[in-house]
Scaffold this motif. Structure first.
Motif, PDB file in Angstrom:
ATOM      1  N   ARG A   9       0.832  -1.207   0.000  1.00 25.93           N
ATOM      2  CA  ARG A   9       0.000   0.000   0.000  1.00 25.93           C
ATOM      3  C   ARG A   9       0.868   1.259   0.000  1.00 25.93           C
ATOM      4  O   ARG A   9       0.641   2.183  -0.789  1.00 25.93           O
ATOM      5  N   ASP A  10       1.865   1.277   0.872  1.00 26.03           N
ATOM      6  CA  ASP A  10       2.745   2.451   0.950  1.00 26.03           C
ATOM      7  C   ASP A  10       3.492   2.669  -0.363  1.00 26.03           C
ATOM      8  O   ASP A  10       3.634   3.804  -0.821  1.00 26.03           O
ATOM      9  N   PHE A  54      -7.427   5.298   1.448  1.00 20.62           N
ATOM     10  CA  PHE A  54      -6.194   4.688   1.947  1.00 20.62           C
ATOM     11  C   PHE A  54      -6.488   3.296   2.498  1.00 20.62           C
ATOM     12  O   PHE A  54      -5.799   2.325   2.191  1.00 20.62           O
ATOM     13  N   ALA A  94      -6.566   8.260  -2.602  1.00 19.77           N
ATOM     14  CA  ALA A  94      -5.776   8.238  -1.365  1.00 19.77           C
ATOM     15  C   ALA A  94      -4.757   9.373  -1.359  1.00 19.77           C
ATOM     16  O   ALA A  94      -4.524  10.006  -0.323  1.00 19.77           O
ATOM     17  N   ILE A 120       1.026   4.007  -3.133  1.00 19.71           N
ATOM     18  CA  ILE A 120       0.632   5.411  -2.967  1.00 19.71           C
ATOM     19  C   ILE A 120       1.825   6.335  -3.223  1.00 19.71           C
ATOM     20  O   ILE A 120       1.671   7.422  -3.770  1.00 19.71           O
ATOM     21  N   PRO A 138      -8.723   9.008   5.966  1.00 14.27           N
ATOM     22  CA  PRO A 138      -8.104   8.090   5.005  1.00 14.27           C
ATOM     23  C   PRO A 138      -9.032   6.957   4.545  1.00 14.27           C
ATOM     24  O   PRO A 138      -8.707   5.775   4.690  1.00 14.27           O
TER      25      PRO A 138
END
Length: 176
Positions: A117-118, A162, A149, A121, A159
């Motif tokens: 995910r990090d 997110f 996000a 993004i 978020p």
């Protein structure tokens, strides 16, 4: 009549006396099985339906979930503990641990999903890598969620997207 010689050493062999676990150890094991049964009783309905149990144990746990009177509840829990003595509790414990997210493998999967995910993004190139690794993932939806996000982060909004990116990643990882 036998005379006892006070100077004679009694023959004592500790190996002959010990014949297995102590009564206290057996009681601790039984209580641990009852506690495991209590965890089964307290499971949410969705998890209880998914957990694999022998039919007789499933019926006993289902009956216990309906009981409200304390003495009847205690007896039913003891009965569940008795049923659990006849089966191997390790697979049931493993399923409960997975539900709780306690297992190391489950934790590793969550950490891997967080890293994806990090990366997604932060970097546009990561999406190509992710889709190569998990081709069944919905690329269009994922692109849109990543865009949302980034907007949320820039505007300081809650978020929502997110979290949704994380859910999509976890689904893709589970389907692989």
């Amino acid at each position: 009549m036998r005379l006892i010689d006070p100077d004679a050493e009694p023959e004592f062999d500790p190996d002959e006396v010990y014949s297995g676990p102590s009564k206290s150890q057996k009681k601790r094991e039984v209580e641990a099985l009852q506690d495991l049964g209590t965890e089964l009783v307290k499971l949410p309905d969705a998890q209880f339906k998914r957990i694999e149990l022998p039919e007789e144990l499933r019926e006993a746990v289902a009956a216990c979930r309906k009981i409200t009177q304390n003495s009847a509840l205690r007896r039913q829990r003891q009965y569940i503990g008795k049923l659990m003595r006849a089966i191997d509790p390790a697979p049931i414990q493993a399923q409960l641990d997975a539900f709780k997210g306690v297992s190391a493998a489950e934790n590793a999967k969550l950490h891997q999903a967080e890293k994806w995910r990090d990366k997604l993004i932060a970097d546009n190139e990561a999406l190509t890598l992710f889709l190569d690794t998990f081709p069944e993932a919905d690329a269009t939806r994922l692109r849109q969620l990543i865009r949302n996000a980034r907007e949320e982060a820039a505007r300081g909004k809650p978020p929502k997207a997110f979290r949704e990116v994380f859910r999509v990643i976890r689904e893709a990882m589970q389907n692989k």
